[in-house]
Design an enzyme around this catalytic site. Structure first.
Site, PDB file in Angstrom:
ATOM      1  N   GLY A 208       0.828  -1.201   0.000  1.00 23.74           N
ATOM      2  CA  GLY A 208       0.000   0.000   0.000  1.00 23.74           C
ATOM      3  C   GLY A 208       0.854   1.240   0.000  1.00 23.74           C
ATOM      4  CG  ASN A 209      -0.006   4.736  -1.627  1.00 23.01           C
ATOM      5  OD1 ASN A 209      -0.656   5.664  -1.151  1.00 23.01           O
ATOM      6  ND2 ASN A 209      -0.401   4.066  -2.719  1.00 23.01           N
ATOM      7  NE  ARG A 210       3.641   8.013   5.370  1.00 22.98           N
ATOM      8  CZ  ARG A 210       4.611   8.803   5.775  1.00 22.98           C
ATOM      9  NH1 ARG A 210       5.864   8.478   5.508  1.00 22.98           N
ATOM     10  NH2 ARG A 210       4.356   9.899   6.440  1.00 22.98           N
TER      11      ARG A 210
END
Ligand code: CTP
Length: 220
Positions: free
Chosen positions: A28-30
């Site tokens: 995922g990412n932020r």
């Protein structure tokens, strides 16, 4: 006075995508989704019909917005294309560039004696570039660029490479703006040398300034 978007259909993507590795792990990412949700909220308040394609985020659905929840880049691609046609596509989502080649049906286990794990990733389809390349292209296609350095340079490259009309660049990894923050600053780049710095400001205020530029371009 802010420009009306009455009678216009906007498709906005927001948030990260999660690319599943096995039943318990993902890449995922932020991205918090706040910028895309703010754009959807303000566009609806200005009278647009808004389809918001949201990755996995914890954000309330803005009033008057039709929300489609997705998880992966492939699902986001399908949902965005199902929402077309539109007058403007605003790709604010932080779509994964790569996804695991294969999903492991069972949880991946450590192998005794092996200190490394190689995960093979394949490129995802570029939703923004594909929307921009469509025969029945939205009148306006807006991309986002999260860069850590050479912000204007890389963002201008994206403008050309992806065939979009505007790129909103923000510098991530420095100061208090960008991912996860309520504030942001954008450098909006367009063709023929168009360049406009917006903010730093609250994401809702920035959304309004960006939608002024959008309305100028798809207005009556
Ligand atoms: N985007 C998309 N589909 C993808 C990847 C990105 O629609 N599979 C869109 C994002 O929604 C955003 C813009 O493209 O509007 C961001 O591009 P980015 O991923 O930063 O660009 P890249 O071309 O991957 O550039 P770089 O590798 O330099 O980060």
């Amino acid at each position: 006075m802010s420009a009306s978007l009455a009678g216009r259909h906007l498709v906005v993507s927001a948030g990260p995508t999660f690319e599943d590795i096995d039943p318990v792990r993902f890449i995922g990412n932020r991205s918090s989704g706040k910028m895309g949700f703010a754009i959807a909220a303000v566009a609806a308040a200005r009278g647009a019909r808004v389809t918001l394609v949201a990755g996995p985020v914890h954000q309330p659905t803005p009033a008057g917005v039709q929300r489609v929840d997705v998880r992966s880049a492939a699902q986001m691609h399908a949902a965005v294309f199902a929402a077309l046609p539109c007058d403007a596509y605003i790709g604010a989502a932080a779509v994964a560039d790569f996804t695991p080649r294969a999903f492991a049906a069972g949880k991946l286990k450590k192998t005794p004696g092996q200190d490394t794990l190689v995960l093979e990733l394949v490129k995802t389809r570029d939703i923004l570039a594909e929307v921009a390349a469509r025969a029945q292209r939205p009148r306006l296609v807006v991309g986002f660029a999260a860069e850590t350095d050479n912000v204007a340079g890389y963002a201008r490259g994206k403008l050309e490479r992806k065939g979009v009309d505007l790129v909103c660049a923000n510098q991530v990894g420095v100061g208090a703006t960008g991912f996860e923050s309520d504030d942001n600053a954008l450098l909006v780049l367009g063709h023929d040398g168009f360049e406009r710095a917006l903010g730093p400001a609250a994401k809702s205020a920035l959304a309004g300034l960006l939608l002024d530029l959008v309305a100028e371009r798809i207005g009556r």
